[in-house]
Design a protein around this motif. Structure first.
Motif, PDB file in Angstrom:
ATOM      1  N   ALA A 226       0.863  -1.182   0.000  1.00  0.00           N
ATOM      2  CA  ALA A 226       0.000   0.000   0.000  1.00  0.00           C
ATOM      3  C   ALA A 226       0.893   1.223   0.000  1.00  0.00           C
ATOM      4  O   ALA A 226       1.883   1.276   0.736  1.00  0.00           O
ATOM      5  N   VAL A 227       0.563   2.207  -0.827  1.00  0.00           N
ATOM      6  CA  VAL A 227       1.365   3.431  -0.931  1.00  0.00           C
ATOM      7  C   VAL A 227       0.495   4.612  -0.522  1.00  0.00           C
ATOM      8  O   VAL A 227      -0.489   4.936  -1.198  1.00  0.00           O
ATOM      9  N   TYR A 228       0.874   5.234   0.582  1.00  0.00           N
ATOM     10  CA  TYR A 228       0.134   6.367   1.131  1.00  0.00           C
ATOM     11  C   TYR A 228       0.795   7.651   0.627  1.00  0.00           C
ATOM     12  O   TYR A 228       1.756   8.142   1.178  1.00  0.00           O
ATOM     13  N   GLY A 229       0.259   8.180  -0.481  1.00  0.00           N
ATOM     14  CA  GLY A 229       0.818   9.362  -1.111  1.00  0.00           C
ATOM     15  C   GLY A 229       1.171   9.112  -2.556  1.00  0.00           C
ATOM     16  O   GLY A 229       1.848   8.123  -2.873  1.00  0.00           O
ATOM     17  N   THR A 230       0.718   9.981  -3.446  1.00  0.00           N
ATOM     18  CA  THR A 230       0.944   9.767  -4.881  1.00  0.00           C
ATOM     19  C   THR A 230       1.611  10.966  -5.538  1.00  0.00           C
ATOM     20  O   THR A 230       1.406  11.219  -6.716  1.00  0.00           O
ATOM     21  N   GLY A 231       2.405  11.692  -4.778  1.00  0.00           N
ATOM     22  CA  GLY A 231       3.244  12.712  -5.379  1.00  0.00           C
ATOM     23  C   GLY A 231       4.377  12.037  -6.140  1.00  0.00           C
ATOM     24  O   GLY A 231       4.378  10.813  -6.332  1.00  0.00           O
ATOM     25  N   PRO A 232       5.379  12.804  -6.584  1.00  0.00           N
ATOM     26  CA  PRO A 232       6.481  12.197  -7.342  1.00  0.00           C
ATOM     27  C   PRO A 232       7.151  11.050  -6.603  1.00  0.00           C
ATOM     28  O   PRO A 232       7.484  10.028  -7.214  1.00  0.00           O
ATOM     29  N   LEU A 233       7.350  11.175  -5.303  1.00  0.00           N
ATOM     30  CA  LEU A 233       7.997  10.107  -4.544  1.00  0.00           C
ATOM     31  C   LEU A 233       7.139   8.850  -4.528  1.00  0.00           C
ATOM     32  O   LEU A 233       7.602   7.759  -4.858  1.00  0.00           O
ATOM     33  N   GLY A 234       5.879   8.981  -4.129  1.00  0.00           N
ATOM     34  CA  GLY A 234       4.997   7.825  -4.026  1.00  0.00           C
ATOM     35  C   GLY A 234       4.730   7.171  -5.359  1.00  0.00           C
ATOM     36  O   GLY A 234       4.727   5.934  -5.471  1.00  0.00           O
ATOM     37  N   THR A 236       6.602   7.241  -8.101  1.00  0.00           N
ATOM     38  CA  THR A 236       7.811   6.574  -8.586  1.00  0.00           C
ATOM     39  C   THR A 236       8.062   5.276  -7.832  1.00  0.00           C
ATOM     40  O   THR A 236       8.350   4.227  -8.434  1.00  0.00           O
ATOM     41  N   ALA A 237       7.959   5.327  -6.501  1.00  0.00           N
ATOM     42  CA  ALA A 237       8.180   4.116  -5.698  1.00  0.00           C
ATOM     43  C   ALA A 237       7.189   3.024  -6.081  1.00  0.00           C
ATOM     44  O   ALA A 237       7.555   1.850  -6.219  1.00  0.00           O
ATOM     45  N   ALA A 238       5.921   3.394  -6.266  1.00  0.00           N
ATOM     46  CA  ALA A 238       4.895   2.407  -6.614  1.00  0.00           C
ATOM     47  C   ALA A 238       5.197   1.752  -7.960  1.00  0.00           C
ATOM     48  O   ALA A 238       5.112   0.527  -8.105  1.00  0.00           O
ATOM     49  N   LEU A 240       8.076   1.442  -9.519  1.00  0.00           N
ATOM     50  CA  LEU A 240       9.269   0.604  -9.476  1.00  0.00           C
ATOM     51  C   LEU A 240       9.028  -0.679  -8.686  1.00  0.00           C
ATOM     52  O   LEU A 240       9.531  -1.745  -9.053  1.00  0.00           O
ATOM     53  N   LEU A 241       8.270  -0.585  -7.614  1.00  0.00           N
ATOM     54  CA  LEU A 241       7.959  -1.796  -6.847  1.00  0.00           C
ATOM     55  C   LEU A 241       7.115  -2.757  -7.673  1.00  0.00           C
ATOM     56  O   LEU A 241       7.315  -3.971  -7.627  1.00  0.00           O
ATOM     57  N   GLU A 242       6.182  -2.221  -8.455  1.00  0.00           N
ATOM     58  CA  GLU A 242       5.389  -3.082  -9.333  1.00  0.00           C
ATOM     59  C   GLU A 242       6.264  -3.654 -10.446  1.00  0.00           C
ATOM     60  O   GLU A 242       6.186  -4.847 -10.766  1.00  0.00           O
ATOM     61  N   PHE A 243       7.128  -2.826 -11.021  1.00  0.00           N
ATOM     62  CA  PHE A 243       7.992  -3.274 -12.111  1.00  0.00           C
ATOM     63  C   PHE A 243       8.890  -4.430 -11.665  1.00  0.00           C
ATOM     64  O   PHE A 243       9.181  -5.343 -12.438  1.00  0.00           O
ATOM     65  N   ARG A 244       9.311  -4.398 -10.399  1.00  0.00           N
ATOM     66  CA  ARG A 244      10.201  -5.433  -9.884  1.00  0.00           C
ATOM     67  C   ARG A 244       9.452  -6.614  -9.291  1.00  0.00           C
ATOM     68  O   ARG A 244      10.057  -7.460  -8.648  1.00  0.00           O
ATOM     69  N   GLY A 245       8.138  -6.652  -9.473  1.00  0.00           N
ATOM     70  CA  GLY A 245       7.400  -7.842  -9.103  1.00  0.00           C
ATOM     71  C   GLY A 245       6.389  -7.691  -7.989  1.00  0.00           C
ATOM     72  O   GLY A 245       5.595  -8.603  -7.733  1.00  0.00           O
ATOM     73  N   GLY A 246       6.391  -6.566  -7.276  1.00  0.00           N
ATOM     74  CA  GLY A 246       5.443  -6.373  -6.190  1.00  0.00           C
ATOM     75  C   GLY A 246       4.036  -6.093  -6.697  1.00  0.00           C
ATOM     76  O   GLY A 246       3.837  -5.716  -7.857  1.00  0.00           O
ATOM     77  N   THR A 247       3.052  -6.271  -5.826  1.00  0.00           N
ATOM     78  CA  THR A 247       1.656  -6.008  -6.176  1.00  0.00           C
ATOM     79  C   THR A 247       1.150  -4.857  -5.327  1.00  0.00           C
ATOM     80  O   THR A 247       1.011  -4.983  -4.105  1.00  0.00           O
ATOM     81  N   VAL A 248       0.904  -3.726  -5.961  1.00  0.00           N
ATOM     82  CA  VAL A 248       0.399  -2.546  -5.257  1.00  0.00           C
ATOM     83  C   VAL A 248      -1.125  -2.631  -5.219  1.00  0.00           C
ATOM     84  O   VAL A 248      -1.789  -2.519  -6.250  1.00  0.00           O
ATOM     85  N   VAL A 249      -1.667  -2.858  -4.032  1.00  0.00           N
ATOM     86  CA  VAL A 249      -3.104  -3.101  -3.902  1.00  0.00           C
ATOM     87  C   VAL A 249      -3.868  -1.894  -3.390  1.00  0.00           C
ATOM     88  O   VAL A 249      -5.104  -1.913  -3.357  1.00  0.00           O
ATOM     89  N   ALA A 250      -3.171  -0.830  -2.985  1.00  0.00           N
ATOM     90  CA  ALA A 250      -3.857   0.365  -2.494  1.00  0.00           C
ATOM     91  C   ALA A 250      -2.942   1.571  -2.648  1.00  0.00           C
ATOM     92  O   ALA A 250      -1.740   1.490  -2.401  1.00  0.00           O
ATOM     93  N   MET A 251      -3.527   2.688  -3.061  1.00  0.00           N
ATOM     94  CA  MET A 251      -2.808   3.950  -3.177  1.00  0.00           C
ATOM     95  C   MET A 251      -3.756   5.082  -2.816  1.00  0.00           C
ATOM     96  O   MET A 251      -4.970   4.965  -2.981  1.00  0.00           O
ATOM     97  N   THR A 269      -0.143   1.023 -11.621  1.00  0.00           N
ATOM     98  CA  THR A 269       0.590   2.130 -11.005  1.00  0.00           C
ATOM     99  C   THR A 269       0.973   3.220 -11.999  1.00  0.00           C
ATOM    100  O   THR A 269       1.456   4.285 -11.593  1.00  0.00           O
ATOM    101  N   ASP A 270       0.787   2.970 -13.281  1.00  0.00           N
ATOM    102  CA  ASP A 270       0.992   4.030 -14.266  1.00  0.00           C
ATOM    103  C   ASP A 270      -0.227   4.945 -14.339  1.00  0.00           C
ATOM    104  O   ASP A 270      -0.100   6.144 -14.610  1.00  0.00           O
ATOM    105  N   LEU A 271      -1.410   4.379 -14.102  1.00  0.00           N
ATOM    106  CA  LEU A 271      -2.654   5.145 -14.236  1.00  0.00           C
ATOM    107  C   LEU A 271      -3.194   5.678 -12.917  1.00  0.00           C
ATOM    108  O   LEU A 271      -3.691   6.806 -12.851  1.00  0.00           O
ATOM    109  N   ALA A 272      -3.114   4.876 -11.867  1.00  0.00           N
ATOM    110  CA  ALA A 272      -3.762   5.232 -10.606  1.00  0.00           C
ATOM    111  C   ALA A 272      -3.334   6.594 -10.055  1.00  0.00           C
ATOM    112  O   ALA A 272      -4.196   7.378  -9.629  1.00  0.00           O
TER     113      ALA A 272
END
Length: 427
Positions: A226-234, A236-238, A240-251, A269-272
């Motif tokens: 889960a990523v709390y925050g969707t500015g540039p930091l959040g 980007t982190a989301a 990259l974590l998805e690209f490397r195999g993680g599953t982002v289930v909440a933002m 994570t590209d659209l959300a």
């Protein structure tokens, strides 16, 4: 110096990031290390505080007036460097806390910098493009002590690479050395690194993966996030974590959230992030459910990444946190009371000074090139960034395991001890 914080409680009403917290952690580390009183006092008080009045012309011809700040914490390891932010609630004490955290983060990163921080108390959303330009130049005209070998600015909340370019241009006639080296995070067209604007998000993603896989024995490919925050930091982190195999289930942004159904593959994570920045469009997003920001914070996941510059976890709401690992990507998003409560529940917290140490590494790589000391290819920059960040995590991990400390205690112990050592050799 901020007095010791009561770990048993926090003010629940506070939503601004708890930027006093670094003083609490630094105080604890200094006392644990039994530093000489002279060095402890140097570490626990900023070297220099500057408050200025920033006057700029608005588009309608009226005069805008804002408070501006720059706080320099410690220069024992090298020139000051640190964030420059535009946010309406900015205070001098906030900048002091950020500067202290930056000193520790730079020491962890192994770069020869001391910490600084500053900015302008203004809501950038209320400014037109031309007003932002005039504000930046007005601040640059008033702030003193900047230069490639004295104080280097880095973009942060409310500022970006163009802000850095305008600032560098505004001080060009009054600094010694290359004026573009007074800032890092500038556009590639004037000597910036293409990827530095994403350095904080890259750092958070890489540290998250390292800690998750090495210390929690959980492959990123099996992890929910889960990523709390969707500015540039959040954002980007989301990604990259998805690209490397993680599953982002909440933002979530600061206004709304999205969650993926339990039986789905996760959010796009590209659209959300773009939808979350425009809540009115969320009804059009088909692969998730619109929800409140608190629901994202409380989602049952393996990793919770805190990327919003606001207090998110306090002593009063930790019972609702269901993540196994919390990664603090924004300084002050976990209060000292929240930290202690999470530890009591055996929830590990990776602190901001370690999670975003890559920002200092990237800033140093750009600075070295800007002052003409080296030329680096993008491949070399990426390799040096990765190796330096891995070393930082390993150093904190070693101190954590050897001394039976939390991640935050170990990070501050390593960082403060390195700064103290620099003071010791010049006593």
């Amino acid at each position: 110096m901020t007095p010791d914080t009561d770990f048993s409680s926090d003010e629940r009403s506070r939503t601004d990031p708890d930027l006093d917290a670094p003083w609490t952690y630094a105080t604890t580390a200094a006392r644990r290390l039994s530093l000489p009183d002279e060095i402890e006092q140097r570490l626990l008080h900023p070297h220099h505080r500057q408050r200025i009045t920033v006057q700029f012309e608005r588009d309608d011809g009226t005069l805008g007036v804002c408070d501006g700040y720059r706080v320099r914490h410690d220069r024992a390891r090298g020139p000051f460097v640190g964030p420059h932010r535009y946010t309406s609630e900015l205070r001098g004490d906030d900048c002091a806390g950020l500067a202290a955290a930056t000193t520790v983060s730079a020491a962890l990163a192994g770069v020869p910098f001391g910490g600084a921080a500053g900015g302008v108390a203004v809501d950038p959303a209320t400014l037109s493009r031309d007003e932002r330009v005039r504000l930046t130049r007005a601040y640059a005209a008033r702030v003193t002590g900047v230069g490639p070998d004295s104080d280097v600015f880095v973009p942060n909340v409310g500022t970006d690479e163009r802000t850095m370019a305008r600032f560098a241009d505004a001080v060009a006639d009054r600094v010694d050395g290359p004026h573009n080296a007074t800032v890092a995070g500038k556009p590639p067209a004037i000597g910036g690194f293409r990827e530095i604007s994403r350095a904080s998000g890259q750092s958070v993603a890489r540290v998250t993966r390292d800690v998750l896989e090495t210390d929690h024995d959980r492959p990123l490919s099996d992890a929910t996030i889960a990523v709390y925050g969707t500015g540039p930091l959040g954002a980007t982190a989301a990604r990259l974590l998805e690209f490397r195999g993680g599953t982002v289930v909440a933002m979530c942004s600061d206004r709304a959230g999205l969650t993926a159904p339990d039986n789905e593959t996760g959010l796009d994570t590209d659209l959300a992030p773009s939808y979350l920045q425009r809540p009115g469009t969320l009804a059009e997003y088909d692969d998730g459910t619109m929800t409140g920001t608190q629901n994202v914070l409380e989602r049952d996941v393996d990793v919770l990444v805190l990327a919003e510059p606001a207090t998110a976890v306090t002593a009063e709401n930790t019972d609702a946190i269901h993540a196994d690992l919390v990664v603090e990507g924004a300084t002050g998003s976990v209060t000292p009371g929240g930290q202690r409560a999470l530890e009591d529940r055996d929830i590990a917290v990776v602190p901001d000074v370690l999670a975003t140490a890559g920002t200092m590494i990237a800033a140093h790589l750009e600075w070295v090139e800007s002052v003409g000391r080296d030329r680096s290819s993008e491949a070399r920059v990426t390799n040096e960034f990765d190796y330096a960040l891995a070393d930082a995590v390993d150093d904190v991990r070693e101190r954590r395991e050897r001394c039976d400390l939390s991640w935050r205690e170990a990070a501050y112990s390593v960082g403060v001890s390195r700064v103290a050592a620099a003071h010791e050799v010049v006593r």
